[in-house]
Design an enzyme around this catalytic site. Structure first.
Site, PDB file in Angstrom:
ATOM      1  N   TYR A  54      -4.984  -0.917  10.990  1.00 22.26           N
ATOM      2  CA  TYR A  54      -5.549  -2.268  11.123  1.00 22.26           C
ATOM      3  C   TYR A  54      -6.597  -2.328  12.230  1.00 22.26           C
ATOM      4  O   TYR A  54      -7.565  -3.091  12.135  1.00 22.26           O
ATOM      5  CB  TYR A  54      -4.423  -3.299  11.295  1.00 22.26           C
ATOM      6  CG  TYR A  54      -3.724  -3.499   9.969  1.00 22.26           C
ATOM      7  CD1 TYR A  54      -2.541  -2.849   9.661  1.00 22.26           C
ATOM      8  CD2 TYR A  54      -4.336  -4.276   8.967  1.00 22.26           C
ATOM      9  CE1 TYR A  54      -1.950  -2.981   8.414  1.00 22.26           C
ATOM     10  CE2 TYR A  54      -3.757  -4.405   7.713  1.00 22.26           C
ATOM     11  CZ  TYR A  54      -2.572  -3.739   7.423  1.00 22.26           C
ATOM     12  OH  TYR A  54      -2.014  -3.839   6.185  1.00 22.26           O
ATOM     13  N   ASN A  88      -7.490 -12.225   1.041  1.00 19.58           N
ATOM     14  CA  ASN A  88      -8.176 -11.359   2.002  1.00 19.58           C
ATOM     15  C   ASN A  88      -7.721 -11.658   3.421  1.00 19.58           C
ATOM     16  O   ASN A  88      -7.426 -12.808   3.759  1.00 19.58           O
ATOM     17  CB  ASN A  88      -9.700 -11.549   1.897  1.00 19.58           C
ATOM     18  CG  ASN A  88     -10.225 -11.205   0.520  1.00 19.58           C
ATOM     19  OD1 ASN A  88      -9.553 -10.509  -0.247  1.00 19.58           O
ATOM     20  ND2 ASN A  88     -11.386 -11.712   0.186  1.00 19.58           N
ATOM     21  N   VAL A  89      -7.701 -10.618   4.231  1.00 18.63           N
ATOM     22  CA  VAL A  89      -7.307 -10.782   5.639  1.00 18.63           C
ATOM     23  C   VAL A  89      -8.533 -10.780   6.544  1.00 18.63           C
ATOM     24  O   VAL A  89      -8.420 -11.000   7.750  1.00 18.63           O
ATOM     25  CB  VAL A  89      -6.310  -9.664   6.050  1.00 18.63           C
ATOM     26  CG1 VAL A  89      -5.007  -9.813   5.248  1.00 18.63           C
ATOM     27  CG2 VAL A  89      -6.888  -8.274   5.869  1.00 18.63           C
ATOM     28  N   ASP A  90      -9.729 -10.584   5.933  1.00 18.74           N
ATOM     29  CA  ASP A  90     -10.951 -10.634   6.749  1.00 18.74           C
ATOM     30  C   ASP A  90     -11.275 -12.093   7.084  1.00 18.74           C
ATOM     31  O   ASP A  90     -10.688 -13.015   6.502  1.00 18.74           O
ATOM     32  CB  ASP A  90     -12.122  -9.938   6.019  1.00 18.74           C
ATOM     33  CG  ASP A  90     -12.563 -10.659   4.737  1.00 18.74           C
ATOM     34  OD1 ASP A  90     -12.682 -10.003   3.684  1.00 18.74           O
ATOM     35  OD2 ASP A  90     -12.796 -11.879   4.794  1.00 18.74           O
ATOM     36  N   HIS A 107      -2.121 -13.446   2.670  1.00 15.43           N
ATOM     37  CA  HIS A 107      -1.617 -12.136   3.110  1.00 15.43           C
ATOM     38  C   HIS A 107      -1.865 -11.875   4.582  1.00 15.43           C
ATOM     39  O   HIS A 107      -1.790 -10.740   5.017  1.00 15.43           O
ATOM     40  CB  HIS A 107      -2.254 -11.021   2.245  1.00 15.43           C
ATOM     41  CG  HIS A 107      -1.846 -11.108   0.814  1.00 15.43           C
ATOM     42  ND1 HIS A 107      -2.563 -10.520  -0.213  1.00 15.43           N
ATOM     43  CD2 HIS A 107      -0.817 -11.748   0.207  1.00 15.43           C
ATOM     44  CE1 HIS A 107      -1.973 -10.770  -1.365  1.00 15.43           C
ATOM     45  NE2 HIS A 107      -0.920 -11.532  -1.143  1.00 15.43           N
ATOM     46  N   THR A 175     -10.641 -10.624  -7.824  1.00 16.90           N
ATOM     47  CA  THR A 175      -9.274 -10.137  -7.656  1.00 16.90           C
ATOM     48  C   THR A 175      -8.802  -9.535  -8.973  1.00 16.90           C
ATOM     49  O   THR A 175      -9.097 -10.038 -10.046  1.00 16.90           O
ATOM     50  CB  THR A 175      -8.298 -11.256  -7.215  1.00 16.90           C
ATOM     51  OG1 THR A 175      -6.964 -10.729  -7.195  1.00 16.90           O
ATOM     52  CG2 THR A 175      -8.370 -12.473  -8.103  1.00 16.90           C
ATOM     53  N   SER A 176      -8.026  -8.453  -8.872  1.00 19.13           N
ATOM     54  CA  SER A 176      -7.524  -7.772 -10.082  1.00 19.13           C
ATOM     55  C   SER A 176      -6.300  -8.499 -10.634  1.00 19.13           C
ATOM     56  O   SER A 176      -5.782  -8.136 -11.685  1.00 19.13           O
ATOM     57  CB  SER A 176      -7.174  -6.324  -9.730  1.00 19.13           C
ATOM     58  OG  SER A 176      -6.197  -6.310  -8.685  1.00 19.13           O
TER      59      SER A 176
HETATM   60  N1  APR Z   1     -17.929  -9.122  -6.843  1.00 19.12           N
HETATM   61  C1  APR Z   1     -16.787  -9.664  -7.375  1.00 19.12           C
HETATM   62  N2  APR Z   1     -15.690  -8.937  -7.684  1.00 19.12           N
HETATM   63  C2  APR Z   1     -15.754  -7.604  -7.448  1.00 19.12           C
HETATM   64  C3  APR Z   1     -16.900  -6.963  -6.914  1.00 19.12           C
HETATM   65  C4  APR Z   1     -18.015  -7.787  -6.598  1.00 19.12           C
HETATM   66  N3  APR Z   1     -19.144  -7.273  -6.073  1.00 19.12           N
HETATM   67  N4  APR Z   1     -16.628  -5.626  -6.808  1.00 19.12           N
HETATM   68  C5  APR Z   1     -15.363  -5.448  -7.279  1.00 19.12           C
HETATM   69  N5  APR Z   1     -14.844  -6.627  -7.669  1.00 19.12           N
HETATM   70  C6  APR Z   1     -13.529  -6.914  -8.250  1.00 19.12           C
HETATM   71  C7  APR Z   1     -12.885  -5.762  -9.000  1.00 19.12           C
HETATM   72  O1  APR Z   1     -13.361  -5.726 -10.342  1.00 19.12           O
HETATM   73  C8  APR Z   1     -11.405  -6.151  -8.927  1.00 19.12           C
HETATM   74  O2  APR Z   1     -11.036  -6.992 -10.003  1.00 19.12           O
HETATM   75  O3  APR Z   1     -12.646  -7.201  -7.189  1.00 19.12           O
HETATM   76  C9  APR Z   1     -11.310  -6.937  -7.608  1.00 19.12           C
HETATM   77  C10 APR Z   1     -10.620  -6.167  -6.515  1.00 19.12           C
HETATM   78  O4  APR Z   1      -9.288  -5.968  -6.912  1.00 19.12           O
HETATM   79  P1  APR Z   1      -8.295  -5.316  -5.838  1.00 19.12           P
HETATM   80  O5  APR Z   1      -8.972  -4.134  -5.210  1.00 19.12           O
HETATM   81  O6  APR Z   1      -6.976  -5.129  -6.536  1.00 19.12           O
HETATM   82  O7  APR Z   1      -8.163  -6.416  -4.694  1.00 19.12           O
HETATM   83  P2  APR Z   1      -7.239  -7.699  -4.711  1.00 19.12           P
HETATM   84  O8  APR Z   1      -7.059  -8.234  -6.096  1.00 19.12           O
HETATM   85  O9  APR Z   1      -7.786  -8.636  -3.690  1.00 19.12           O
HETATM   86  O10 APR Z   1      -5.830  -7.107  -4.173  1.00 19.12           O
HETATM   87  C11 APR Z   1      -4.784  -8.048  -3.988  1.00 19.12           C
HETATM   88  O11 APR Z   1      -3.436  -6.262  -3.065  1.00 19.12           O
HETATM   89  O12 APR Z   1      -3.407  -4.412  -1.717  1.00 19.12           O
HETATM   90  C12 APR Z   1      -3.049  -5.742  -1.793  1.00 19.12           C
HETATM   91  O13 APR Z   1      -2.753  -7.249  -0.050  1.00 19.12           O
HETATM   92  C13 APR Z   1      -3.731  -6.532  -0.731  1.00 19.12           C
HETATM   93  O14 APR Z   1      -4.697  -8.733  -0.873  1.00 19.12           O
HETATM   94  C14 APR Z   1      -4.634  -7.471  -1.520  1.00 19.12           C
HETATM   95  C15 APR Z   1      -3.923  -7.574  -2.844  1.00 19.12           C
END
Ligand code: APR
Length: 230
Positions: A54, A88-90, A107, A175-176
């Protein structure tokens, strides 16, 4: 009465600021074992590694800026009652212009730490370059990142669900949708509310969701046009 727009954001909204996502290729979880650096068991096993992980993510915050998507969300506050529920934690939503009382960090937050033995004692770090170790004492307490690790509860879920339930429009960005309970917030939306999902590689979502397959910055421009028709 301004319409209520709730943004549910993930790592993708900060991608264009240069912060890597978690699950994209070359994402954070490709370079670290999530269970070593972001789980309750991992912190018990090797707290020094977690502090360093971190510290490194916090240092990166000092090198990046909010992007146009963060700023476009803040600008919408002129015309809408905007609230941000972020995974997001940012601190880029704050630095992009959204006041912290209009943001829920599901988170946790990189810029905060808390007493290891009293989770109610939360401390704001003064600088992104602030580092913590297993020896750091604040107010006489050993501290840990104020992050919700896997295997830990999400204390802000209830207030976030109440906010989503009041939204006229829910905009999901970057977000995924694989991590619960955050991803489950989509189910709290009113039946008559509109849902948009901005993501260049969107996850499968119900047909009522209007998918904008674009980056956060491009998608926010497209969203503006869509909102005019609301
Ligand atoms: N603009 C918009 N979305 C984007 C971009 C972009 N430029 N680049 C990538 N993405 C999308 C990807 O397609 C994906 O769907 O951002 C998403 C990122 O997914 P993850 O990496 O799984 O991140 P997130 O969904 O925020 O993860 C959720 O998982 O690891 C834990 O606590 C952590 O908060 C996090 C949580």
């Amino acid at each position: 009465m301004k319409k209520k727009i709730v943004f549910l954001t993930g790592a993708g909204v900060s991608a264009e600021s240069g912060i890597s996502t978690f699950r994209d290729s070359d994402g954070l979880w490709e370079n670290y074992n999530v269970m070593d650096v972001c789980s309750a068991a991992g912190f018990r096993r090797n707290p020094a590694l977690v502090h360093e992980f971190y510290n490194a993510r916090r240092r990166q915050l000092s090198e990046v800026e909010p992007n146009e998507a963060h700023r476009a969300i803040a600008r919408l506050m002129d015309h809408y009652d905007v609230f941000v529920v972020t995974q997001n934690v940012d601190n880029l939503h704050e630095r992009g212009g959204v006041p912290s009382d209009r943001i829920i960090h599901l988170h946790g937050e990189l810029m905060k730490v808390r007493a290891v033995n009293d989770e109610s004692k939360v401390y704001e770090l003064q600088s992104e370059l602030s580092e913590t170790t297993t020896e750091t004492l604040i107010d006489g307490h050993h501290v840990r990142p104020h992050i919700v690790f896997f295997q830990e509860a999400v204390p802000m879920l209830e207030p976030a669900a109440e906010i989503v339930a009041r939204a006229d429009v829910l905009v999901i960005i970057g977000t995924s949708l694989v991590v619960y309970p955050a991803a489950g917030l989509v189910n709290y939306v009113r039946r008559d509310a509109r849902i948009f999902y901005i993501d260049p590689h969107p996850a499968a979502v119900p047909s009522r969701v209007h998918v904008i397959a674009a980056t956060a910055t491009e998608g926010m421009n497209i969203l503006m046009d869509e909102l005019r028709d609301l």
